[in-house]
Design an enzyme around this catalytic site. Structure first.
Site, PDB file in Angstrom:
ATOM      1  N   SER A  57       0.857  -1.186   0.000  1.00  0.00           N
ATOM      2  CA  SER A  57       0.000   0.000   0.000  1.00  0.00           C
ATOM      3  C   SER A  57       0.896   1.240   0.000  1.00  0.00           C
ATOM      4  O   SER A  57       2.065   1.162   0.400  1.00  0.00           O
ATOM      5  CB  SER A  57      -0.873  -0.009   1.261  1.00  0.00           C
ATOM      6  N   TYR A  81      -2.514  -0.840  10.131  1.00  0.00           N
ATOM      7  CA  TYR A  81      -2.543  -1.198   8.704  1.00  0.00           C
ATOM      8  C   TYR A  81      -1.261  -0.738   8.033  1.00  0.00           C
ATOM      9  O   TYR A  81      -0.591  -1.504   7.332  1.00  0.00           O
ATOM     10  CB  TYR A  81      -3.761  -0.564   8.038  1.00  0.00           C
TER      11      TYR A  81
END
Ligand SMILES: NC(=O)c1ccc[n+]([C@@H]2O[C@H](COP(=O)([O-])OP(=O)(O)OC[C@H]3O[C@@H](n4cnc5c(N)ncnc54)[C@H](OP(=O)(O)O)[C@@H]3O)[C@@H](O)[C@H]2O)c1
Length: 266
Positions: A162, A175
């Protein structure tokens, strides 16, 4: 036929042969939705047998049915909550893949838990642990178990990263940390297996993509303003296919961005 795929295929930077994955077996986590489902369907269209790993059964069955109806390949469903994946369960999976397909040529670590969008000062510890378990520890356990199959012949591991796994950003908490960790995992695995000349390991950042996770992270965003998962599948195919005429593959351990990668950059 797969309309979402057909809609974007003409715009792909890479146009693979229709049977470029014939005879391969590829395991994908989180294969019931979003990017994982698109990868499962795409790889099957190009000839691979898919091991559909995921938590919720019905979405996996929908992907299974679609593959069975639209391709001659033989998928299998493996229900697994990665948050609670054990070494024994991963070893059983390895044995059944070996028995069913005789080998494994690809693994996509795609399933992910978004967790809380909150400052570290308020981040719930239990949620932190669930995110790291799902996003980092499970890929480690799964890779460790499947490595003997992956290093037995030419293969490819894609770790789904990401933007916040490459640069920290406020409120992305566990995350973001989990994606940084997955980047490290990807580089270590590449370094440890490079000598085999068989396994290529990549980390791929899809960038903003039209999925349920994106909608959860950006509820005010117009979904139509970000690309569909199918848009990225040329890169996934490019990496998974491996060597073929006229291609320069990225070196093992490379970090790639699905939205901006350039063909034949090495
Ligand atoms: N979409 C984006 O904009 C974007 C951007 C950057 C990176 N990514 C990454 O891309 C990957 C795919 O995400 P997506 O956007 O396609 O999300 P998605 O549509 O929400 O899909 C996530 C998948 O992960 C599965 N999953 C979650 N927790 C699980 C668990 N404990 N065990 C097994 N499966 C589990 C989900 O299954 P259930 O439905 O059963 O929960 C679902 O199939 C993720 O790694 C994400 O971090 C996405």
């Amino acid at each position: 036929m797969y309309t979402e795929l057909d809609e974007v295929r003409a715009s792909w930077r890479y146009q693979p042969d229709e049977d470029c994955l014939a005879g391969r077996t590829i395991a994908i986590t989180g294969a019931g939705a979003g990017i994982g489902a698109a990868a499962a369907k795409t790889f099957a269209v190009y000839g691979a047998n898919i091991v559909l790993i995921g938590r919720s059964r019905q979405p996996l069955e929908d992907v299974f049915d679609w593959i069975a109806a639209n391709t001659p390949t033989e998928p299998v469903i493996v229900p697994a909550d990665l948050e609670h994946l054990t070494e024994d369960a991963a070893a059983n999976l390895r044995d059944s893949i070996q028995d069913t397909y005789g080998g494994l040529h690809g693994l996509v670590h795609n399933a992910s838990r978004l967790g809380a969008k909150t400052p570290l000062a308020q981040y719930p510890v239990e949620e932190w642990q669930r995110v790291l378990q799902t996003n980092v520890t499970a890929p480690f356990i799964l890779t460790k178990a499947l490595l003997p199959l992956l290093t037995a012949s030419e293969s490819c591991v894609i770790n789904t990263s990401s933007t916040v796994g490459r640069e920290g950003r406020a409120y992305w908490g566990a995350y973001s940390v989990s994606k940084f960790a997955l980047e490290g995992f990807s580089q270590i695995l590449a370094d440890e297996t490079e000598h085999t000349g068989l396994l290529r390991v990549y980390s791929v950042n899809p960038g903003g993509t039209r999925t349920a996770m994106r909608a959860e992270a950006y509820p005010a965003e117009d979904p139509l303003s970000v690309p569909t998962p199918e848009t990225h599948m040329d890169l996934y195919l490019y990496l998974m296919e491996g060597e073929s005429q006229g291609k320069t593959l990225p070196v093992t351990g490379a970090q790639l961005d699905a939205r901006t990668w350039e063909l034949n950059r090495g």
